[in-house]
Design a protein around this motif. Structure first.
Motif, PDB file in Angstrom:
ATOM      1  N   LEU A  50      -1.171  -6.986   9.461  1.00  0.00           N
ATOM      2  CA  LEU A  50      -2.557  -6.519   9.444  1.00  0.00           C
ATOM      3  C   LEU A  50      -3.055  -6.368   8.009  1.00  0.00           C
ATOM      4  N   ALA A  51      -2.247  -5.714   7.203  1.00  0.00           N
ATOM      5  CA  ALA A  51      -2.663  -5.422   5.833  1.00  0.00           C
ATOM      6  C   ALA A  51      -2.864  -6.715   5.038  1.00  0.00           C
ATOM      7  N   TYR A  52      -1.947  -7.657   5.174  1.00  0.00           N
ATOM      8  CA  TYR A  52      -2.088  -8.926   4.444  1.00  0.00           C
ATOM      9  C   TYR A  52      -3.353  -9.658   4.876  1.00  0.00           C
ATOM     10  N   GLU A  53      -3.644  -9.610   6.167  1.00  0.00           N
ATOM     11  CA  GLU A  53      -4.835 -10.298   6.657  1.00  0.00           C
ATOM     12  C   GLU A  53      -6.100  -9.656   6.054  1.00  0.00           C
ATOM     13  N   VAL A  54      -6.115  -8.334   6.000  1.00  0.00           N
ATOM     14  CA  VAL A  54      -7.275  -7.659   5.402  1.00  0.00           C
ATOM     15  C   VAL A  54      -7.399  -8.031   3.922  1.00  0.00           C
ATOM     16  N   LEU A  55      -6.277  -8.055   3.235  1.00  0.00           N
ATOM     17  CA  LEU A  55      -6.316  -8.423   1.812  1.00  0.00           C
ATOM     18  C   LEU A  55      -6.817  -9.855   1.621  1.00  0.00           C
ATOM     19  N   ARG A  56      -6.371 -10.759   2.484  1.00  0.00           N
ATOM     20  CA  ARG A  56      -6.866 -12.149   2.393  1.00  0.00           C
ATOM     21  C   ARG A  56      -8.382 -12.180   2.542  1.00  0.00           C
ATOM     22  N   ARG A  57      -8.886 -11.414   3.518  1.00  0.00           N
ATOM     23  CA  ARG A  57     -10.337 -11.413   3.753  1.00  0.00           C
ATOM     24  C   ARG A  57     -11.084 -10.804   2.580  1.00  0.00           C
ATOM     25  N   LEU A  58     -10.543  -9.714   2.036  1.00  0.00           N
ATOM     26  CA  LEU A  58     -11.211  -9.069   0.910  1.00  0.00           C
ATOM     27  C   LEU A  58     -11.223  -9.983  -0.311  1.00  0.00           C
ATOM     28  N   LYS A  59     -10.143 -10.697  -0.486  1.00  0.00           N
ATOM     29  CA  LYS A  59     -10.055 -11.627  -1.613  1.00  0.00           C
ATOM     30  C   LYS A  59     -11.153 -12.682  -1.499  1.00  0.00           C
ATOM     31  N   LYS A  60     -11.310 -13.210  -0.287  1.00  0.00           N
ATOM     32  CA  LYS A  60     -12.360 -14.212  -0.049  1.00  0.00           C
ATOM     33  C   LYS A  60     -13.736 -13.623  -0.344  1.00  0.00           C
ATOM     34  N   GLN A  61     -13.847 -12.319  -0.113  1.00  0.00           N
ATOM     35  CA  GLN A  61     -15.116 -11.630  -0.333  1.00  0.00           C
ATOM     36  C   GLN A  61     -15.348 -11.366  -1.827  1.00  0.00           C
ATOM     37  N   GLY A  62     -14.370 -11.673  -2.650  1.00  0.00           N
ATOM     38  CA  GLY A  62     -14.538 -11.509  -4.091  1.00  0.00           C
ATOM     39  C   GLY A  62     -13.822 -10.298  -4.684  1.00  0.00           C
ATOM     40  N   PHE A  63     -13.062  -9.598  -3.848  1.00  0.00           N
ATOM     41  CA  PHE A  63     -12.334  -8.432  -4.355  1.00  0.00           C
ATOM     42  C   PHE A  63     -11.085  -8.847  -5.115  1.00  0.00           C
ATOM     43  N   TYR A  64     -10.673  -8.014  -6.029  1.00  0.00           N
ATOM     44  CA  TYR A  64      -9.328  -8.125  -6.585  1.00  0.00           C
ATOM     45  C   TYR A  64      -8.412  -7.419  -5.587  1.00  0.00           C
ATOM     46  N   THR A  65      -7.230  -7.972  -5.382  1.00  0.00           N
ATOM     47  CA  THR A  65      -6.283  -7.316  -4.472  1.00  0.00           C
ATOM     48  C   THR A  65      -4.896  -7.287  -5.119  1.00  0.00           C
ATOM     49  N   ALA A  66      -4.096  -6.323  -4.697  1.00  0.00           N
ATOM     50  CA  ALA A  66      -2.712  -6.256  -5.182  1.00  0.00           C
ATOM     51  C   ALA A  66      -1.876  -5.616  -4.102  1.00  0.00           C
ATOM     52  N   SER A  67      -0.630  -6.038  -3.986  1.00  0.00           N
ATOM     53  CA  SER A  67       0.210  -5.342  -3.013  1.00  0.00           C
ATOM     54  C   SER A  67       1.619  -5.187  -3.536  1.00  0.00           C
ATOM     55  N   ILE A  68       2.180  -4.026  -3.271  1.00  0.00           N
ATOM     56  CA  ILE A  68       3.593  -3.822  -3.587  1.00  0.00           C
ATOM     57  C   ILE A  68       4.280  -3.176  -2.403  1.00  0.00           C
ATOM     58  N   ASP A  69       5.581  -3.455  -2.299  1.00  0.00           N
ATOM     59  CA  ASP A  69       6.368  -2.960  -1.175  1.00  0.00           C
ATOM     60  C   ASP A  69       7.469  -2.048  -1.722  1.00  0.00           C
ATOM     61  N   PHE A  70       7.323  -0.767  -1.481  1.00  0.00           N
ATOM     62  CA  PHE A  70       8.286   0.193  -2.035  1.00  0.00           C
ATOM     63  C   PHE A  70       9.692  -0.009  -1.486  1.00  0.00           C
ATOM     64  N   PHE A  71       9.774  -0.593  -0.313  1.00  0.00           N
ATOM     65  CA  PHE A  71      11.078  -0.812   0.306  1.00  0.00           C
ATOM     66  C   PHE A  71      11.967  -1.707  -0.570  1.00  0.00           C
ATOM     67  N   ARG A  72      11.328  -2.636  -1.287  1.00  0.00           N
ATOM     68  CA  ARG A  72      12.091  -3.601  -2.085  1.00  0.00           C
ATOM     69  C   ARG A  72      12.429  -3.096  -3.484  1.00  0.00           C
ATOM     70  N   LEU A  73      11.951  -1.926  -3.851  1.00  0.00           N
ATOM     71  CA  LEU A  73      12.114  -1.483  -5.222  1.00  0.00           C
ATOM     72  C   LEU A  73      13.231  -0.457  -5.326  1.00  0.00           C
ATOM     73  N   SER A  74      13.862  -0.401  -6.523  1.00  0.00           N
ATOM     74  CA  SER A  74      14.921   0.587  -6.596  1.00  0.00           C
ATOM     75  C   SER A  74      14.800   1.576  -7.739  1.00  0.00           C
ATOM     76  N   ASN A  75      13.862   1.389  -8.645  1.00  0.00           N
ATOM     77  CA  ASN A  75      13.682   2.412  -9.675  1.00  0.00           C
ATOM     78  C   ASN A  75      12.279   2.373 -10.275  1.00  0.00           C
ATOM     79  N   LYS A  76      12.049   3.331 -11.162  1.00  0.00           N
ATOM     80  CA  LYS A  76      10.734   3.533 -11.764  1.00  0.00           C
ATOM     81  C   LYS A  76      10.230   2.274 -12.470  1.00  0.00           C
ATOM     82  N   ARG A  77      11.120   1.674 -13.202  1.00  0.00           N
ATOM     83  CA  ARG A  77      10.723   0.502 -13.988  1.00  0.00           C
ATOM     84  C   ARG A  77      10.317  -0.665 -13.068  1.00  0.00           C
TER      85      ARG A  77
END
Ligand SMILES: Nc1ncnc2c1ncn2[C@@H]1O[C@H](COP(=O)(O)OP(=O)(O)OP(=O)(O)O)[C@@H](O)[C@H]1O
Ligand SMILES: [Mg+2]
Length: 373
Positions: A50-77
């Protein structure tokens, strides 16, 4: 080679997003108006799709978009670099600007081209190498707003598996993030989480940093009608016939659960190929369903392991699966009630009436019936 007929194991591509159209439209409008949103739901229900689809639509609308997945990360850096990369992609068009910079450092001309795009953001390889983790994270948390302002854009940032932030940094991370986010005028946030209890607490508990920061919306189910249209169309792409009765049976067995429905369709499709047939029969569906259940065993065992830290959970799940009265003479009713509340809070079961409950995922119920009776 054609791709998989039914996508599984991650967010689905645009053409395979079944339904939830009204919900998607509503998410798009709210986010584009600057409202931040929190969606919590159990595993495999389709949050990221759902979230990716919304981001795709917003991007088409001219928005800047960014996504990160905390599950894949292991530290602050890693968190900082992941957010920086996601933001800068809007400018540079490369997925990992940091890696690209390193790569292109080999040729001065290549490097120069990229560096010029980032000059006004005070971002460079040197900066990355010489900055400590805390400063880098401060820079990253500030970046969406800085970037949006510079480029006169609005930005939407997706933070997936948000509850994991405290695991990879510490519990103060929420306070820190809020202190940045709340002053950003050009950025809205979409928070997703699969630990519903934790997400609820984070966003609706007065003592928590994200209290009232985002609108909490329930994720609607996918309608039977949409599933039926999608399944018919998919099979017909491969010249396979499937009638309305069989589709009804699939949806009855899966409850329309997004991942389970895709999986049963997929396994049924492979069973059909093996049988070299082009009609989905009840027998082929049975085979597909059984194989789907087998592949789900690992997932369900993990869920059971997690739940069974509570005494008597399995016993009660068995009773609900079998349709017996949940209140068993052998158990203290208060204890039973506590376990039931716990299972409801984990979205494993839902209440259907006084003293009666059902599984939110029919295939999980079937698994328990087959394994533990
Ligand atoms: N809108 C949808 N239409 C069709 N299939 C879907 C949809 N959403 C989810 N699915 C199916 O469910 C699977 C899991 O979807 P997704 O990864 O988006 O869920 P999630 O809730 O983010 O799961 P997780 O908790 O594992 O991150 C997909 O691979 C796909 O098979
Ligand atoms: Mg997800």
């Amino acid at each position: 080679m054609p791709g998989k007929l039914f996508p599984l194991g991650g967010p689905v591509p645009e053409k395979d997003v079944v339904d939830r159209e009204e919900f998607l439209a509503s998410l798009q409008i709210r986010l584009s108006e600057g409202q931040s949103i929190m969606l919590a739901g159990p595993r495999r229900i389709g949050k990221t799709s759902l979230a990716y689809e919304v981001l795709r639509r917003l991007k088409k609308q001219g928005f800047y978009t960014a996504s990160i997945d905390f599950f894949r990360l292991s530290n602050k850096r890693e968190l900082a670099i992941s957010l920086i990369n996601a933001c800068l992609e809007n400018r540079t068009g490369v997925r990992k600007t940091f890696d690209a910079l390193k790569d292109r450092a080999k040729t001065i001309a290549g490097m120069a081209k990229l560096t010029v795009k980032l000059e006004d953001l005070e971002f460079s390889l040197k900066f990355l190498d010489e900055t400590n983790d805390d400063t880098l994270l401060d820079y990253a948390l500030d970046l969406p707003e800085v970037l949006a302002k510079r480029d006169r854009k609005s930005m939407v940032v997706l933070l997936d598996e948000f509850q994991d932030a405290s695991r990879i940094v510490d519990t103060n991370i929420y306070k820190k993030m809020r202190s940045y986010f709340q002053n950003q005028e050009n950025v809205s946030y979409l928070f997703l989480g699969s630990k519903e209890g934790m997400m609820e607490t984070l966003f609706s508990n007065r003592q928590e940093a994200f209290y009232r920061f985002a609108t909490i919306l329930p994720i609607p189910p996918i309608s039977e009608r949409s599933w039926a249209d999608y399944i018919t169309q998919k099979f017909s792409e491969r010249n396979i016939r499937i009638n309305a009765e069989i589709i009804k049976e699939i949806l009855r067995k899966t409850g329309g659960h997004p991942h389970d429905t895709m999986l049963v369709c997929s396994e049924t499709y492979y069973a059909l190929l093996e049988a070299e047939k082009s009609d989905v029969t009840p027998g082929i569906l049975r085979l597909g369903y059984d194989r789907a259940l087998l592949t789900l065993a690992q997932v369900y065992d993990e869920i059971l392991d997690e739940l069974s830290q509570r005494f008597q959970v399995r016993h009660i799940l068995k009773r609900i699966a079998a349709g017996s009265n949940v209140y068993d003479k052998k158990l203290n009713p208060n204890e039973t009630k506590r376990i039931i509340d716990f299972l409801v809070s984990k979205a494993i079961i839902e209440k259907t009436g006084r003293g009666s409950y059902k599984f939110t995922e029919p295939m999980f119920q079937e698994y328990i019936l087959r394994e533990f009776s």
